[in-house]
Design an enzyme around this catalytic site. Structure first.
Site, PDB file in Angstrom:
ATOM      1  N   LYS A   1      -0.917  12.843 -29.207  1.00  0.00           N
ATOM      2  CA  LYS A   1       0.460  13.145 -28.793  1.00  0.00           C
ATOM      3  C   LYS A   1       0.472  13.908 -27.477  1.00  0.00           C
ATOM      4  CE  LYS A   1       1.525  15.421 -32.528  1.00  0.00           C
ATOM      5  NZ  LYS A   1       0.277  15.256 -33.302  1.00  0.00           N
TER       6      LYS A   1
ATOM      7  N   ARG B   1     -13.022  23.856 -31.274  1.00  0.00           N
ATOM      8  CA  ARG B   1     -11.974  24.665 -31.877  1.00  0.00           C
ATOM      9  C   ARG B   1     -12.347  25.034 -33.296  1.00  0.00           C
ATOM     10  NH1 ARG B   1      -6.396  21.518 -30.797  1.00  0.00           N
ATOM     11  NH2 ARG B   1      -6.274  22.007 -33.011  1.00  0.00           N
TER      12      ARG B   1
ATOM     13  N   ARG C   1      -5.528  18.998 -42.812  1.00  0.00           N
ATOM     14  CA  ARG C   1      -4.373  18.800 -41.937  1.00  0.00           C
ATOM     15  C   ARG C   1      -3.767  17.415 -42.146  1.00  0.00           C
ATOM     16  NH1 ARG C   1      -7.316  21.185 -37.382  1.00  0.00           N
ATOM     17  NH2 ARG C   1      -7.424  19.131 -36.437  1.00  0.00           N
TER      18      ARG C   1
ATOM     19  N   ARG D   1       8.007  18.739 -37.637  1.00  0.00           N
ATOM     20  CA  ARG D   1       6.993  18.252 -38.567  1.00  0.00           C
ATOM     21  C   ARG D   1       7.520  18.119 -39.993  1.00  0.00           C
ATOM     22  NH1 ARG D   1       1.162  21.011 -37.085  1.00  0.00           N
ATOM     23  NH2 ARG D   1       0.985  20.201 -34.959  1.00  0.00           N
TER      24      ARG D   1
ATOM     25  N   ARG E   1     -13.495  16.556 -30.512  1.00  0.00           N
ATOM     26  CA  ARG E   1     -12.765  17.339 -29.507  1.00  0.00           C
ATOM     27  C   ARG E   1     -13.567  18.558 -29.056  1.00  0.00           C
ATOM     28  NH1 ARG E   1      -6.542  17.779 -31.569  1.00  0.00           N
ATOM     29  NH2 ARG E   1      -7.523  18.891 -33.290  1.00  0.00           N
TER      30      ARG E   1
END
Length: 288
Positions: free
Chosen positions: A68, A223, A234, A145, A179
């Protein structure tokens, strides 16, 4: 309610399309009933204003890690409107040691959703800053959300279009685990090379890694919330609580479904085509 009232005060200061908050049911009018029967095809664009207008007010939906931020950021540059990512707002708050920092750290590290109250508070401050700078339009990334957030947002401002990005789950998981962030410059990269073979009538998919420049290669960090356990949690939470938001916007004729066919080189041109923006980018490139 104090936070909502603060958001609503943007009506007097900003050039966004804002209206008063409504607490009534959102599927009880004749217009809503008619809208609920409409289905937006992948290549149709339910906009009332020219997409080249700087006042576009769009929302990007999709699972965590789907991209996104990447596509919303590119479109904000193309259209000249602010890109407002609630994930960035949360991380900025964490790094600033603000009033919600400790609470946010616990929530984020467990892969849970940040409360509506905190998100709305952070978003309201960001919108106030945009209004103060004279910015027009926006592309929201990571909000809403939940149905409750969508209802609040609908009561505050008119959303033109909701782009729902989709990516098959195996690619999504690999992408999240790949990531990396440069600890020095903050650049975002991805070390995962995703190569899924086509089978059972499904096309294959290839997503090349987004590798850092040499001066960032030795400074990459992961992260704290990008572990397999947290990523899966998640995704579970998203499936349970956030997917109904798609139905909320579909019933209003504002949802554009977009299945990512691969990485940026494959997906970006197709997304521009779906948004009727391919000519706009050509003109911008020629002027540069």
């Amino acid at each position: 309610m104090a936070v909502l009232n603060r958001v609503l005060r943007l009506r007097a200061a900003s050039s966004f399309s804002v209206r008063s908050f409504r607490s009534s049911s959102f599927l009880n009018s004749e217009t809503d009933l008619k809208a609920s029967s409409s289905v937006i095809a992948q290549n149709s664009l339910p906009l009332q204003r020219d997409v080249k207008d700087r006042n576009v007010q769009w929302v990007f939906l999709g699972c965590p890690g789907v991209g996104k931020g990447t596509y919303a950021s590119r479109l904000s540059t193309l259209l000249g409107v602010p890109h407002i990512a609630t994930g960035d707002l949360v991380r900025d708050e964490l790094s600033s040691s603000g009033p919600f920092a400790l609470q946010l750290a616990e929530v984020v590290n467990q892969g849970k959703l940040v409360s509506d109250e905190i998100i709305i508070n952070l978003l309201s401050k960001r919108l106030e800053a945009s209004a103060a700078k004279g910015e027009t339009g926006f592309i929201l990334d990571g909000f809403p959300r939940t149905i409750r957030q969508a209802e609040i947002l609908e009561g505050v401002t008119d959303i033109d279009l909701v782009v729902n990005l989709k990516l098959r789950e195996e690619a999504l998981l690999a992408k999240c685990l790949g990531r990396r962030i440069c600890s020095e410059c903050g650049g975002n990269y991805n070390v995962a090379c995703i190569d899924i073979k086509g089978e059972d009538g499904k096309p294959g998919m290839y997503m090349a890694p987004l590798l850092p420049p040499p001066h960032c290669a030795s400074k990459l960090i992961t992260r704290s919330d990008d572990t397999e356990e947290v990523v899966k949690e998640r995704l579970r939470i998203y499936n349970d609580k956030s997917q109904p938001v798609e139905g909320f916007y579909c019933s209003r004729g504002k949802l554009l479904e977009f299945d990512l066919p691969g990485g940026i080189p494959e997906s970006w041109p197709k997304l521009l085509q779906a948004l009727n923006l391919e000519d706009h980018e050509d003109k911008q490139s020629a002027a540069a």
